[in-house]
Write a protein that holds these residues in place. Structure first.
Motif, PDB file in Angstrom:
ATOM      1  N   GLN A   1      -6.589   3.779  -5.107  1.00  0.00           N
ATOM      2  CA  GLN A   1      -7.583   3.712  -4.028  1.00  0.00           C
ATOM      3  C   GLN A   1      -8.614   4.822  -4.174  1.00  0.00           C
ATOM      4  O   GLN A   1      -8.433   5.762  -4.953  1.00  0.00           O
TER       5      GLN A   1
ATOM      6  N   GLY B   1      -0.460   4.489  -1.101  1.00  0.00           N
ATOM      7  CA  GLY B   1      -1.348   5.602  -1.478  1.00  0.00           C
ATOM      8  C   GLY B   1      -1.358   6.725  -0.456  1.00  0.00           C
ATOM      9  O   GLY B   1      -2.046   7.735  -0.644  1.00  0.00           O
ATOM     10  N   GLY B   2      -0.596   6.562   0.622  1.00  0.00           N
ATOM     11  CA  GLY B   2      -0.643   7.555   1.711  1.00  0.00           C
ATOM     12  C   GLY B   2      -0.055   8.894   1.298  1.00  0.00           C
ATOM     13  O   GLY B   2       0.580   9.017   0.245  1.00  0.00           O
TER      14      GLY B   2
ATOM     15  N   LYS C   1       6.042   8.321  -1.254  1.00  0.00           N
ATOM     16  CA  LYS C   1       7.035   7.900  -0.260  1.00  0.00           C
ATOM     17  C   LYS C   1       7.956   6.807  -0.813  1.00  0.00           C
ATOM     18  O   LYS C   1       9.128   6.731  -0.449  1.00  0.00           O
TER      19      LYS C   1
ATOM     20  N   PRO D   1      -7.367  10.411   0.501  1.00  0.00           N
ATOM     21  CA  PRO D   1      -7.476   8.976   0.204  1.00  0.00           C
ATOM     22  C   PRO D   1      -8.236   8.272   1.337  1.00  0.00           C
ATOM     23  O   PRO D   1      -8.181   8.718   2.484  1.00  0.00           O
ATOM     24  N   ASP D   2      -8.931   7.189   0.997  1.00  0.00           N
ATOM     25  CA  ASP D   2      -9.853   6.596   1.986  1.00  0.00           C
ATOM     26  C   ASP D   2      -9.192   5.634   2.986  1.00  0.00           C
ATOM     27  O   ASP D   2      -9.863   4.811   3.593  1.00  0.00           O
ATOM     28  N   GLY D   3      -7.871   5.752   3.149  1.00  0.00           N
ATOM     29  CA  GLY D   3      -7.173   4.948   4.157  1.00  0.00           C
ATOM     30  C   GLY D   3      -6.718   3.610   3.586  1.00  0.00           C
ATOM     31  O   GLY D   3      -7.190   3.189   2.527  1.00  0.00           O
ATOM     32  N   HIS D   4      -5.800   2.919   4.318  1.00  0.00           N
ATOM     33  CA  HIS D   4      -5.315   1.645   3.756  1.00  0.00           C
ATOM     34  C   HIS D   4      -6.395   0.575   3.732  1.00  0.00           C
ATOM     35  O   HIS D   4      -6.293  -0.409   3.012  1.00  0.00           O
TER      36      HIS D   4
ATOM     37  N   ASP E   1       6.551   1.835   3.607  1.00  0.00           N
ATOM     38  CA  ASP E   1       7.621   2.562   4.298  1.00  0.00           C
ATOM     39  C   ASP E   1       8.477   1.726   5.250  1.00  0.00           C
ATOM     40  O   ASP E   1       9.211   2.280   6.055  1.00  0.00           O
TER      41      ASP E   1
ATOM     42  N   ARG F   1       3.912  13.350   7.415  1.00  0.00           N
ATOM     43  CA  ARG F   1       4.910  13.544   8.465  1.00  0.00           C
ATOM     44  C   ARG F   1       6.324  13.656   7.881  1.00  0.00           C
ATOM     45  O   ARG F   1       7.156  14.388   8.372  1.00  0.00           O
ATOM     46  N   LEU F   2       6.567  12.918   6.805  1.00  0.00           N
ATOM     47  CA  LEU F   2       7.885  12.974   6.179  1.00  0.00           C
ATOM     48  C   LEU F   2       8.039  14.272   5.392  1.00  0.00           C
ATOM     49  O   LEU F   2       9.143  14.783   5.211  1.00  0.00           O
TER      50      LEU F   2
ATOM     51  N   GLU G   1     -11.339   7.787   7.188  1.00  0.00           N
ATOM     52  CA  GLU G   1     -10.437   6.753   6.652  1.00  0.00           C
ATOM     53  C   GLU G   1     -10.862   5.386   7.173  1.00  0.00           C
ATOM     54  O   GLU G   1     -11.337   5.284   8.311  1.00  0.00           O
TER      55      GLU G   1
ATOM     56  N   VAL H   1       0.863  -1.187   0.000  1.00  0.00           N
ATOM     57  CA  VAL H   1       0.000   0.000   0.000  1.00  0.00           C
ATOM     58  C   VAL H   1       0.900   1.238   0.000  1.00  0.00           C
ATOM     59  O   VAL H   1       1.740   1.410   0.867  1.00  0.00           O
TER      60      VAL H   1
ATOM     61  N   MET I   1      -0.797  -0.360  -4.498  1.00  0.00           N
ATOM     62  CA  MET I   1      -1.936   0.562  -4.370  1.00  0.00           C
ATOM     63  C   MET I   1      -1.412   1.999  -4.294  1.00  0.00           C
ATOM     64  O   MET I   1      -0.572   2.321  -3.467  1.00  0.00           O
TER      65      MET I   1
HETATM   66  P1  UTP Z   1       0.498   5.983   7.360  1.00  0.00           P
HETATM   67  O1  UTP Z   1      -0.681   5.892   8.214  1.00  0.00           O
HETATM   68  O2  UTP Z   1       1.824   5.912   8.017  1.00  0.00           O
HETATM   69  O3  UTP Z   1       0.376   7.282   6.478  1.00  0.00           O
HETATM   70  O4  UTP Z   1       0.378   4.896   6.246  1.00  0.00           O
HETATM   71  P2  UTP Z   1       1.381   7.955   5.459  1.00  0.00           P
HETATM   72  O5  UTP Z   1       0.564   8.544   4.394  1.00  0.00           O
HETATM   73  O6  UTP Z   1       2.459   7.044   4.963  1.00  0.00           O
HETATM   74  O7  UTP Z   1       2.074   9.073   6.327  1.00  0.00           O
HETATM   75  P3  UTP Z   1       1.429  10.290   7.169  1.00  0.00           P
HETATM   76  O8  UTP Z   1       0.583   9.682   8.241  1.00  0.00           O
HETATM   77  O9  UTP Z   1       0.650  11.142   6.197  1.00  0.00           O
HETATM   78  O10 UTP Z   1       2.648  10.977   7.676  1.00  0.00           O
HETATM   79  C1  UTP Z   1       0.809   3.601   6.398  1.00  0.00           C
HETATM   80  C2  UTP Z   1       0.843   2.939   5.043  1.00  0.00           C
HETATM   81  O11 UTP Z   1      -0.452   2.924   4.477  1.00  0.00           O
HETATM   82  C3  UTP Z   1      -0.449   3.541   3.203  1.00  0.00           C
HETATM   83  C4  UTP Z   1       0.766   4.449   3.199  1.00  0.00           C
HETATM   84  O12 UTP Z   1       1.192   4.694   1.885  1.00  0.00           O
HETATM   85  C5  UTP Z   1       1.749   3.631   4.016  1.00  0.00           C
HETATM   86  O13 UTP Z   1       2.328   2.608   3.222  1.00  0.00           O
HETATM   87  N1  UTP Z   1      -1.711   4.292   3.049  1.00  0.00           N
HETATM   88  C6  UTP Z   1      -2.152   5.103   4.031  1.00  0.00           C
HETATM   89  C7  UTP Z   1      -2.399   4.168   1.873  1.00  0.00           C
HETATM   90  O14 UTP Z   1      -1.983   3.422   0.956  1.00  0.00           O
HETATM   91  N2  UTP Z   1      -3.547   4.867   1.728  1.00  0.00           N
HETATM   92  C8  UTP Z   1      -4.037   5.685   2.687  1.00  0.00           C
HETATM   93  O15 UTP Z   1      -5.100   6.298   2.480  1.00  0.00           O
HETATM   94  C9  UTP Z   1      -3.318   5.798   3.876  1.00  0.00           C
END
Ligand code: UTP
Length: 453
Positions: free
Chosen positions: A179, A99-100, A111, A203-206, A236, A104-105, A358, A97, A148
């Protein structure tokens, strides 16, 4: 019509802006955003339905966990062999996954393109791809990779893979899927304008992985390719042991639908979700779901009771995803407060506090009849890159990667100076024993940077 659709969603304020021809609202952007929105779902979310509810902690107890020591026990070989058989029969896919937003980074790119390894600064995507290539070679069977992405980073992600010739993977074995998005809202339930003139969406979360797999057709692809098991991981974590045969085998032979890897929490206060059993079902309780009684609970020996920290590595059966996505069951939506960049009533940039919705993949765990939880050692399998500095940063992750590879070499009798930084390519070794088997052990003294290709 657009205005009508907005009014049906209770968003008359945006319809009026469109009607008045407001310069900072784009009809094209709004139309594109509404196209993506699952309107009935959004209406329910605004009305406060389908939301996550914290479980009553009275019904909670620790979940059974297979300890890390199991991996070196004689009983483990049966499970490892089964995992290897599934891999060599092409029954396992990897799914990352990515799509985040990586907020924070704080980088303006996916990423996965960040250079993370200690010597060569290989990107996360390269590292994962090389592990998959090495596994595919080892098991003489291509392991498909599903990636994703989100609307915001899909094109950049695909371009990155293309520019690097898919890091040696066959493009026919790599599948990208996007996603879903959800509009962020104000505390009163109004959509928020983006600075580009559309709706501010997130994005709608993992947890969106499940519906996106289905919607994109990737779930059908998995089936057509004879895939039974999905190894799910986050982009990550450079130390992830992709398709670890022991984990694959345990999950499969024990008849689980969804399984998890955990590490021992560093402290009572470490802010990770823990695997627990709630009313007989395994699930992840987020740090915020635990009250102090739970957080600081100890067992008979005074040891932390809820020590099993989830590292977001799961095995998921393909037919479990089919069942979930084919039914009316939904993952619950978590609400998070966040700062949203938007425009004021005159179109000038401003920020507000809003809400994003999410879903989380681990909320599917309690829907599984059977789940396996396997403990692994943090220093071997979990070094996430989350923050710019401090904990879980690039710096800490690189140190952990180097330390792990250093320990492999030291175990094989190599002398390595304290100042040395070590990186072993996945193509050289996926684990310590591969180094010996392939004659990749360096001279007996190492001082400085060492990269083993
Ligand atoms: P995190 O919750 O750590 O979020 O996602 P992030 O986007 O990497 O970082 P922050 O919180 O904005 O700083 C954990 C994993 O879930 C994926 C991220 O890409 C990461 O691999 N993820 C998260 C998605 O694929 N989609 C989402 O909507 C959220």
């Amino acid at each position: 019509m657009l205005e009508e659709k907005l009014r049906q969603l209770g968003q008359g304020h945006i319809a009026r802006l469109l009607e008045s021809g407001s310069a900072y609202v784009s009809r094209r952007e709004i139309a594109r955003d509404l196209e993506e929105i699952d309107a009935p779902l959004v209406r329910e979310l605004i009305a406060g339905r389908f939301l996550y509810e914290e479980p009553a902690v009275t019904a909670v107890k620790p979940a059974p966990v297979i300890p890390a020591s199991f991996s070196s026990s004689p009983e483990s070989s049966r499970f490892r062999r089964h995992g290897e058989t599934l891999l060599s029969q092409g029954r396992v896919a990897a799914l990352v996954v990515a799509g985040g937003q990586g907020s924070r980074l704080g980088i303006d790119a996916p990423k996965g393109v960040v250079g993370v390894t200690p010597v060569r600064r290989k990107s996360l995507f390269q590292l994962h791809a090389e592990k998959i290539l090495a596994l595919s070679n080892k098991y003489a069977q291509p392991i498909p990779l599903f990636v994703m992405t989100s609307r915001a980073n899909d094109a950049d992600t695909k371009d990155f893979f293309t520019a690097h010739s898919f890091f040696g993977l066959n493009p026919d074995d790599v599948f990208f899927f996007v996603q879903g998005m959800l509009p962020s809202i104000t505390p009163e339930g109004s959509f928020v304008l983006s600075r580009e003139g559309g709706l501010f969406m997130n994005p709608d979360g993992h947890g969106g992985t499940l519906s996106a797999l289905k919607k994109s057709g990737c779930l059908d692809t998995l089936k057509e390719r004879g895939i039974e098991e999905i190894f799910y991981f986050q982009v990550d974590n450079p130390l992830v042991s992709i398709c670890d045969p022991l984990f694959v085998g345990l999950h499969s032979l024990k008849g689980a639908q969804m399984s998890s890897k955990v590490v021992r929490k560093k402290s009572f206060e470490e802010k990770v979700g823990v695997i627990a059993e709630v009313e007989g079902r395994t699930r992840v309780l987020e740090y915020s779901d635990m009250n102090d009684d739970m957080r600081y609970a100890v067992d008979g020996e005074g040891e932390m009771l809820y020590w099993a920290g989830s590292i977001a590595i799961h095995m998921i059966r393909r037919d479990f995803v089919e069942t979930l996505t084919g039914s009316a069951v939904r993952l619950p939506f978590h609400k998070a407060l966040k700062t949203i960049p938007t425009v004021d009533s005159r179109g000038r940039p401003t920020e507000i506090q809003g809400i994003k919705f999410e879903t989380f993949i681990f909320d599917a765990l309690p829907m599984a009849e059977k789940s396996v939880t396997l403990e692994v050692l943090r220093e071997r399998e979990f070094a996430p890159v989350k923050n710019r500095t401090g904990e879980d940063s690039l710096e800490t992750s690189r140190i952990m990667q180097s330390n792990l590879h250093r320990s492999w070499l030291e175990d094989l009798g190599v002398n390595i100076s304290d100042r040395s930084i070590v990186e072993i390519s996945p193509l050289a070794a996926l684990e310590k024993d591969d180094l010996r088997a392939r004659g990749k052990i360096p001279p007996m003294e190492v001082d400085g940077e060492l990269y083993i290709p």
